[in-house]
Design a protein around this motif. Sequence first.
Motif, PDB file in Angstrom:
ATOM      1  N   PRO A 144       0.812  -1.224   0.000  1.00 37.68           N
ATOM      2  CA  PRO A 144       0.000   0.000   0.000  1.00 37.68           C
ATOM      3  C   PRO A 144       0.844   1.272   0.000  1.00 37.68           C
ATOM      4  O   PRO A 144       0.438   2.297  -0.555  1.00 37.68           O
ATOM      5  CB  PRO A 144      -0.806  -0.124   1.300  1.00 37.68           C
ATOM      6  N   HIS A 145       2.041   1.198   0.603  1.00 38.93           N
ATOM      7  CA  HIS A 145       2.918   2.377   0.619  1.00 38.93           C
ATOM      8  C   HIS A 145       3.525   2.632  -0.758  1.00 38.93           C
ATOM      9  O   HIS A 145       3.826   3.784  -1.090  1.00 38.93           O
ATOM     10  CB  HIS A 145       4.020   2.198   1.664  1.00 38.93           C
ATOM     11  N   LEU A 146       3.689   1.569  -1.533  1.00 36.87           N
ATOM     12  CA  LEU A 146       4.157   1.758  -2.915  1.00 36.87           C
ATOM     13  C   LEU A 146       3.123   2.553  -3.701  1.00 36.87           C
ATOM     14  O   LEU A 146       3.467   3.473  -4.457  1.00 36.87           O
ATOM     15  CB  LEU A 146       4.409   0.390  -3.567  1.00 36.87           C
ATOM     16  N   VAL A 147       1.842   2.210  -3.507  1.00 36.26           N
ATOM     17  CA  VAL A 147       0.758   2.969  -4.142  1.00 36.26           C
ATOM     18  C   VAL A 147       0.744   4.402  -3.615  1.00 36.26           C
ATOM     19  O   VAL A 147       0.566   5.365  -4.379  1.00 36.26           O
ATOM     20  CB  VAL A 147      -0.595   2.273  -3.878  1.00 36.26           C
ATOM     21  N   ASN A 148       0.958   4.544  -2.308  1.00 32.97           N
ATOM     22  CA  ASN A 148       0.957   5.868  -1.695  1.00 32.97           C
ATOM     23  C   ASN A 148       2.060   6.755  -2.268  1.00 32.97           C
ATOM     24  O   ASN A 148       1.860   7.952  -2.510  1.00 32.97           O
ATOM     25  CB  ASN A 148       1.118   5.732  -0.181  1.00 32.97           C
ATOM     26  N   LEU A 149       3.242   6.177  -2.497  1.00 33.72           N
ATOM     27  CA  LEU A 149       4.338   6.951  -3.076  1.00 33.72           C
ATOM     28  C   LEU A 149       4.009   7.394  -4.496  1.00 33.72           C
ATOM     29  O   LEU A 149       4.314   8.522  -4.905  1.00 33.72           O
ATOM     30  CB  LEU A 149       5.628   6.102  -3.070  1.00 33.72           C
ATOM     31  N   TRP A 150       3.396   6.513  -5.246  1.00 32.24           N
ATOM     32  CA  TRP A 150       2.993   6.846  -6.617  1.00 32.24           C
ATOM     33  C   TRP A 150       1.964   7.982  -6.599  1.00 32.24           C
ATOM     34  O   TRP A 150       2.055   8.943  -7.374  1.00 32.24           O
ATOM     35  CB  TRP A 150       2.437   5.599  -7.294  1.00 32.24           C
ATOM     36  N   LEU A 151       0.985   7.881  -5.679  1.00 35.47           N
ATOM     37  CA  LEU A 151      -0.041   8.921  -5.587  1.00 35.47           C
ATOM     38  C   LEU A 151       0.548  10.249  -5.110  1.00 35.47           C
ATOM     39  O   LEU A 151       0.081  11.322  -5.513  1.00 35.47           O
ATOM     40  CB  LEU A 151      -1.154   8.475  -4.638  1.00 35.47           C
ATOM     41  N   SER A 152       1.567  10.175  -4.244  1.00 37.67           N
ATOM     42  CA  SER A 152       2.163  11.416  -3.741  1.00 37.67           C
ATOM     43  C   SER A 152       2.787  12.223  -4.870  1.00 37.67           C
ATOM     44  O   SER A 152       2.729  13.461  -4.875  1.00 37.67           O
ATOM     45  CB  SER A 152       3.214  11.101  -2.673  1.00 37.67           C
TER      46      SER A 152
END
Length: 513
Positions: free
Chosen positions: A302-310
């Motif tokens: 989920p943090h990988l997705v979060n980094l992409w969204l950031s």
Amino acid sequence: MGTAGWRLGVFFVIAAALSFLPALPALYMGAPIPHGTGQLWMHRDEATVLADSARLIWGELIYRDFFEFPGPVPFFLNAAVFKVFGVSVLVARWFFLINVSVTGTLLAFTVRSHLGPLAGLAVCLFHSAALVGFWLCNYPHWFSEMFLVAALSLYSADESAKLRRLGSGVCSGLALWSIQSVGIPTAITLLLLSLTPGLAQRRPGLALRMSGHFFAGLAVASSLVLLPFLLGGGLSDIFYDMFVWPFTNYGEGQTDNTGYASDYSHSVRAHAQLSAAPRYAALATISVNVVLPFVLAATALPHLVNLWLSVLRRFEPAPSSIVAVSALAALTPLLFGATRSDQVHIAFLGGVALLGIAAGLKLTPRKLQAASVVLFCTAAVLAATTLAFKLSRTDLSSDRWEAYVARLDDTKWVEKVSVPDDTLVDGTHWAGMRYMFTRRPASPFTMLPGEEHGSYYSEAQWRSLADSIRAKRPKVMLLSKYQFGRVIAASSEIASAYQEVAPGRYLLKPTTP
């Protein structure tokens, strides 16, 4: 010193003790192991590593003068310690204790910053009481884990200080030049993710500066490691040994460890003889080790997705997200079978997994964090209980490894037929130990594979061994018929120069010029 300072000091003392004390059995022969009910003795893998570390202070240079496939950093560090305190297994094991204690203490402080002091101490205790015991000896993977934990710990801080990124790069570089299969993906991931804060703010200059700080540390560490090879030669050898040979020949020696945690069933059977309580505690401890990488994946993705969204939505990514994803990168080769994935190798990266999980949980709801702390504490108690039970059933020998090796029949024979200045070619299980305590090696290979690992070494490597024997004319050789056959196949004149005086024992004929 204020109240906060005293609390920090007490926390440090407890963390250091929890990291150090459970690993103390490493100083004795016959220490208990988490993945079985037997005892851990000196393995030829450790004997090879320690002997090759000693070869550095005897004037040889790793890769150029003798073969190894892990990175050089652990060997350089061991050699430095041997230079100061002397060459012995006990010295190496004390150094190992310092190594894992530093790792455990770093884990405690970093997890404390994410989930609080109780979680930090629990993770620290589980690491030392369970994971370290899987391979209770001085070995390159423990150095790599220490450097990776240090790199991620430096990046865990909320402050984005230049020196922290620089230090993280240095530690990542040292991890890379310790165990390449885990150091390379982590270094690449941290380098790329250090771009995300600048990219999220649409400031390319900031992105390049932040990644530049990390890259500078990586470059400094790599330059220092490669300097001896630039000065003394061997750059082509280090490239072949570290980055070519593992892809072409390493797998031949690992046919008994195919598949993730392939030896887990052996651990289950080994513990079947125990009564219910210790059996279940031990199996729970082993199972936690096996599932840690998957828990990390569930936490970090989920943090990988979060980094992409950031980056897309222009908000500042949390350093904990970068740490969680980078920890997952370190374990990716293991999860996908690109490297050996038995229980021991899973344990080698257990500290990285625990740190990544803690970092990933930092941004979750407090109830989930609290539940996670309870699970960490439960696992730590189970691990400590299992270790205490096994120690109560173990008779730790005070015998020294040197004395044990001296009593081996092969060692007695070597002492009888040669003098200390003679060199030795040894292909037996205790080869590395004999090189440390009885005779110097006359071989570019401290460990020789047996018949079951027929293509573990290439034809060129067998020819290199034959060339060394032909040039140095060692008086004594301890080789199996298979090993001797590979040598004489590479150089037929060796067959006429040596006589087999007993099975596996060869002497240089006195008439040989």
